[in-house]
Design a protein around this motif. Sequence first.
Motif, mmCIF file in Angstrom:
data_model
loop_
_atom_site.group_PDB
_atom_site.id
_atom_site.type_symbol
_atom_site.label_atom_id
_atom_site.label_comp_id
_atom_site.label_asym_id
_atom_site.label_seq_id
_atom_site.Cartn_x
_atom_site.Cartn_y
_atom_site.Cartn_z
ATOM 1 N N HIS A 48 -6.677 3.892 -8.404
ATOM 2 C CA HIS A 48 -5.910 3.576 -7.190
ATOM 3 C C HIS A 48 -5.792 4.830 -6.324
ATOM 4 O O HIS A 48 -4.689 5.222 -5.947
ATOM 5 C CB HIS A 48 -4.507 3.058 -7.547
ATOM 6 N N VAL A 49 -6.890 5.458 -6.050
ATOM 7 C CA VAL A 49 -6.853 6.722 -5.308
ATOM 8 C C VAL A 49 -7.936 6.790 -4.231
ATOM 9 O O VAL A 49 -8.961 6.114 -4.321
ATOM 10 C CB VAL A 49 -7.049 7.945 -6.241
ATOM 11 N N CYS A 50 -7.670 7.606 -3.218
ATOM 12 C CA CYS A 50 -8.672 7.870 -2.183
ATOM 13 C C CYS A 50 -8.574 9.350 -1.801
ATOM 14 O O CYS A 50 -7.810 10.107 -2.410
ATOM 15 C CB CYS A 50 -8.426 6.987 -0.958
ATOM 16 N N GLU A 51 -9.308 9.743 -0.772
ATOM 17 C CA GLU A 51 -9.312 11.149 -0.360
ATOM 18 C C GLU A 51 -7.921 11.616 0.041
ATOM 19 O O GLU A 51 -7.547 12.755 -0.194
ATOM 20 C CB GLU A 51 -10.246 11.359 0.845
ATOM 21 N N ILE A 52 -7.158 10.697 0.682
ATOM 22 C CA ILE A 52 -5.846 11.120 1.205
ATOM 23 C C ILE A 52 -4.847 11.364 0.076
ATOM 24 O O ILE A 52 -4.264 12.439 -0.030
ATOM 25 C CB ILE A 52 -5.294 10.078 2.208
ATOM 26 N N CYS A 53 -4.690 10.352 -0.812
ATOM 27 C CA CYS A 53 -3.646 10.517 -1.832
ATOM 28 C C CYS A 53 -4.079 11.420 -2.980
ATOM 29 O O CYS A 53 -3.248 11.811 -3.803
ATOM 30 C CB CYS A 53 -3.148 9.159 -2.336
ATOM 31 N N SER A 54 -5.363 11.767 -3.040
ATOM 32 C CA SER A 54 -5.755 12.736 -4.066
ATOM 33 C C SER A 54 -5.834 14.143 -3.477
ATOM 34 O O SER A 54 -6.272 15.082 -4.134
ATOM 35 C CB SER A 54 -7.079 12.337 -4.720
ATOM 36 N N THR B 165 0.829 -1.202 0.000
ATOM 37 C CA THR B 165 0.000 0.000 0.000
ATOM 38 C C THR B 165 0.869 1.260 0.000
ATOM 39 O O THR B 165 2.064 1.207 0.238
ATOM 40 C CB THR B 165 -0.925 0.029 1.226
ATOM 41 N N LYS B 166 0.208 2.381 -0.254
ATOM 42 C CA LYS B 166 0.911 3.657 -0.376
ATOM 43 C C LYS B 166 1.464 4.129 0.971
ATOM 44 O O LYS B 166 1.195 3.531 2.014
ATOM 45 C CB LYS B 166 -0.041 4.698 -0.971
ATOM 46 N N ILE B 167 2.213 5.224 0.931
ATOM 47 C CA ILE B 167 2.935 5.651 2.140
ATOM 48 C C ILE B 167 2.008 6.230 3.222
ATOM 49 O O ILE B 167 2.264 6.039 4.406
ATOM 50 C CB ILE B 167 4.089 6.627 1.783
ATOM 51 N N PHE B 168 0.915 6.904 2.824
ATOM 52 C CA PHE B 168 0.068 7.536 3.841
ATOM 53 C C PHE B 168 -1.399 7.115 3.778
ATOM 54 O O PHE B 168 -2.260 7.732 4.406
ATOM 55 C CB PHE B 168 0.158 9.067 3.727
ATOM 56 N N CYS B 169 -1.718 6.094 2.958
ATOM 57 C CA CYS B 169 -3.107 5.622 2.889
ATOM 58 C C CYS B 169 -3.099 4.145 2.501
ATOM 59 O O CYS B 169 -2.031 3.565 2.323
ATOM 60 C CB CYS B 169 -3.912 6.432 1.861
ATOM 61 N N ASN B 170 -4.277 3.547 2.354
ATOM 62 C CA ASN B 170 -4.346 2.111 2.081
ATOM 63 C C ASN B 170 -4.506 1.761 0.610
ATOM 64 O O ASN B 170 -4.781 0.612 0.274
ATOM 65 C CB ASN B 170 -5.497 1.494 2.874
ATOM 66 N N CYS B 171 -4.335 2.746 -0.267
ATOM 67 C CA CYS B 171 -4.465 2.446 -1.695
ATOM 68 C C CYS B 171 -3.324 1.545 -2.149
ATOM 69 O O CYS B 171 -2.234 1.584 -1.609
ATOM 70 C CB CYS B 171 -4.422 3.731 -2.510
ATOM 71 N N THR B 172 -3.611 0.746 -3.189
ATOM 72 C CA THR B 172 -2.584 -0.167 -3.705
ATOM 73 C C THR B 172 -1.490 0.617 -4.439
ATOM 74 O O THR B 172 -1.747 1.663 -5.038
ATOM 75 C CB THR B 172 -3.196 -1.212 -4.654
HETATM 76 ZN ZN ZN Z 1 -5.050 6.663 -1.284
#
Ligand code: ZN
Length: 477
Positions: A36-42, A19-26
């Motif tokens: 492969h995005v969520c509120e945090i990484c976007s 997963t990514k460095i600051f969220c659970n996205c792949t």
């Molecule tokens: Zn994310």
Amino acid sequence: MEYVTVCGLEVHTELATKTKIFCNCTTEFGGEPNTHVCEICSGMPGTLPVLNKRVVEFAVRTGLALNCEITQYNKFDRKNYFYPDLPKAYQISQLYLPICRNGWVEINDSINGGKKKVRIHEIHMEEDAGKLVHDDWTESTLVNYNRCGVPLLEIVSEPDIASADEAVEYVEKLRAILQFCGVSDCKMQEGSLRADVNVSVMPKGSTEFGTRTEMKNINSFRAIKNAVEAEAQRQIELIEDGDKVVQETRRWDDSKGTSYSMRSKEDAQDYKYFPEPDLPPIQLDDEYIESIKATLPELPEAKKQRYITDYSLTEYDANILCSDKNYAILFDKTVEITNNPKDSAHWIMGDLMKLLNDSQTLPENMSFRQESLGEIINLVNGNKISRESAKKVLKAVFEDNVIPEAYVKEHNMEMVSDTGAIKSVIEEIVANNEKAVQEYKDGKDKSFNFLVGQSMRALKGKAPSTEVTRILKELLG
Ligand code: ZN
Ligand code: ADP
Ligand code: MG
């Protein structure tokens, strides 16, 4: 005037965390854009990052493998810049207290001979940015955030590199170490290892560095070599013409073999760095660091020495087998099965490399069962199949991942091991070639080779030639 090249590299490597460095996205490469995005990484306002523990673990492992000091109290900083591939308008990185410092990698000294150390100034953790896709048809630019927040290590060298060859060897060594440590797949063509190349020149004998330029995101060994050579040459020509080198960021176009100016180089102050307020500092205790040290695998240099001393491989072979984790794993497995390091190295360096080369396959894309090569070698060395058949089996293994024993049976490649059967075939050859037999008896060696050839052909190459020679000699008296 004679000039020397001075080069320092900032290598970015994407970490092989799930997963990514600051969220659970792949972190998986590719995928439909913006899936492969969520509120945090976007970069949505009001979201908070949570640090992925594995990233710290991989950073420490890398630092230890690269002879660094680990900064037990380290923290993140905000690097502010506006760019469409970075939706937060800042990158979370480390400036003041990077997680690793003062390491080194040993390479060959291309100027003075012998070995030299390229010092590593620091390694820091940061997040990757997204990707801009320029579409010439619609004259628009699209943005894909899948890569946003993929963990990166930035490995910053001191300007200790003195030629294009040294730059390439440094990255090769670094790549092998990262790969052996399991922290990155280091697929350069997918951008998981890329280098910012800084180059300057100065008159030979000078101690004052010249003004440098930086070429960003170079992702092949060939391009690194070309870029260093061409940029040093460009700078020398400028200076010889009485002009000055301007400190700037340039883009290297490897297909054209030239670089062109992108923008004047930013300094750290341009980024208005400040401590990242959304993440607490990281405190690593001795026990934690020791526990990671204990998981370090055998590194390429140690493995290479072991191959040379324990297996009597040549330095050349050992070097290549340790240049990529996939070769080393295959070699170790093959030795385990054959108990024959010389033949294992020989088959990998010869027939397998040729298959890889002919099909333009990268070592990481070899997809056959690892035991197969050793099994083939055992079949040849046990006189179960001929060398010619073995090459065919290896090709089938390489292309279709067949199981050697089954393939040999299915294609009727087994050697005739029954001496009686071999003998009766040879007897027939002797009976049908009276002329050659007589010539041999009259002292013509060539005729004997002819008879061996005829017998081997009749046996379809499936009898050991030593056996055929022995029986033939016996029959001819
Ligand atoms: Zn994310
Ligand atoms: P910045 O903070 O502007 O990125 P750094 O001092 O961190 O600059 O250096 C970045 C990279 O440039 C390092 O890898 C360093 O080795 C290299 N470098 C610094 N000065 C020179 C120079 N004069 N010639 C070539 N490379 C250099
Ligand atoms: Mg820098």
